[in-house]
Design an enzyme around this catalytic site. Structure first.
Site, short mmCIF file in Angstrom:
data_model
loop_
_atom_site.label_atom_id
_atom_site.label_comp_id
_atom_site.label_asym_id
_atom_site.label_seq_id
_atom_site.Cartn_x
_atom_site.Cartn_y
_atom_site.Cartn_z
N ASN A 10 -0.74 152.62 32.92
CA ASN A 10 -1.38 152.65 31.58
C ASN A 10 -2.80 152.53 31.74
OD1 ASN A 10 -2.23 152.44 28.86
ND2 ASN A 10 -1.68 149.86 29.23
N LYS A 12 -5.21 152.90 29.51
CA LYS A 12 -5.83 151.76 28.68
C LYS A 12 -6.92 152.82 28.02
CE LYS A 12 -4.16 147.39 30.52
NZ LYS A 12 -4.18 146.25 30.25
N HIS A 100 3.26 147.65 23.13
CA HIS A 100 1.85 147.09 24.43
C HIS A 100 1.01 145.95 23.36
CE1 HIS A 100 -0.95 146.25 27.48
NE2 HIS A 100 -0.94 146.22 28.26
N GLU A 102 -1.65 144.59 23.76
CA GLU A 102 -3.02 144.68 23.62
C GLU A 102 -2.98 145.10 22.04
OE1 GLU A 102 -4.52 146.96 26.59
OE2 GLU A 102 -4.06 144.78 28.02
N GLU A 172 6.48 142.40 29.40
CA GLU A 172 5.06 141.90 30.25
C GLU A 172 4.26 141.02 29.59
OE1 GLU A 172 2.38 145.78 31.31
OE2 GLU A 172 2.57 145.27 29.20
N GLY A 178 -3.96 141.07 33.22
CA GLY A 178 -5.32 141.54 33.64
C GLY A 178 -5.68 140.27 33.99
N SER A 218 -0.72 142.33 36.01
CA SER A 218 -1.31 142.42 37.23
C SER A 218 -0.46 142.69 38.82
CB SER A 218 -1.65 140.55 37.82
OG SER A 218 -2.82 140.27 36.60
#
Ligand code: PEP
Length: 257
Positions: A10, A12, A100, A102, A172, A178, A218
């Site tokens: 991904n 992003k 996701h 985010e 996730e 991240g 990560s």
């Protein structure tokens, strides 16, 4: 037959068209021989919308699949700034990432809007990488399983067994995305096992045994092997590590590490 390990990158909001092409060329060269219909793993890249067409041209004839990072559920119309399932299909997407964290955190997505997106994607013949995961606060409050359960029930509402054949789930944990803090293989496996059990309850043993569950958060070449050794972890959804051909390809080639 076992589940084919599936690694998706991904990207992003990273990579101009030129940068995306450089990355995918590097990746293609570094993983040739380990993917494909007869290969050992499946690989997909999810560039930003602006690079989808160029990347699709570059991966034509290779076994890398194209994925989008999101979509809107309507087919067309007055929805400024949005992209439809039909448009993604036309540009050559095979997969789309939906839900996701985010998107949930910064763009107001809910289990209900995630569900609408999933249904629209499947109706257009796209396969879905459906993301779920708890925040640190939820984990520390002992709510991990209830959050996962809520996200699954909401996101998968109304999907039948056949449609589940076109779904991949990405677990996730938000606190691992991240941040450099990976879930331990045991922590991840515990949730993956729960997810598979929940699929069995919602659908059937057959559906639960076939569905692939990726881990994301990560992931690096250093920690992938431990994760992949777990029986219910079937691959990874990667952010940071997918931005460089070297780390992406090492993860794909985890068996050689
Ligand atoms: C992601 O955004 O899906 C992700 C897992 O990111 P990272 O690998 O950078 O933690």
């Amino acid at each position: 037959m076992g589940r084919l390990p599936f690694f998706a990158g991904n990207w992003k909001m990273n990579k101009t068209v030129g940068e995306a092409l450089d990355l995918v060329k590097g990746l293609k060269a570094a993983i040739s021989g380990v993917i494909g219909v007869e290969g050992e793993v499946e690989v997909a890249v999810a560039p930003p919308f602006t690079a989808l067409y160029a990347v699709r041209k570059e991966i034509e004839g290779s076994s890398i699949f194209l994925a989008a990072q999101n979509l809107y559920w309507e087919e067309k119309g007055a929805f400024t700034g949005e992209i439809s399932p039909l448009m993604l299909k036309e540009v050559g997407c095979h997969y789309v990432i939906i839900g996701h964290s985010e998107r949930r955190q910064f763009f107001g997505e809910t289990d209900e809007t995630v569900n609408r997106r999933i249904k629209a994607a499947l109706a257009q013949g796209l396969k879905v990488i459906f993301c779920i995961g708890e925040t640190l606060k939820e984990r520390e409050g002992g709510k991990t399983f209830s959050v996962i359960e809520r996200q699954m029930e909401g996101g998968l509402k109304g999907l039948d067994d056949r449609e589940m054949g076109n779904m991949v789930i990405a677990y996730e944990p938000v606190w691992a995305i991240g941040t450099g803090k990976t879930a331990t293989p045991e922590q991840a496996e515990e949730v993956h096992r729960f997810i598979r059990g929940k699929i069995e309850k919602l659908y059937s043993r057959g559906v639960s045994e076939e569905i692939r569950i990726q881990y994301g958060g990560s992931v690096t070449p250093e920690n992938i092997k431990g994760l992949m050794n777990q029986p219910n972890i079937d691959g990874a959804l990667m952010g940071g590590a997918s931005l460089k051909a070297e780390s992406f390809s090492k993860i794909v080639r985890f068996k050689e590490l």
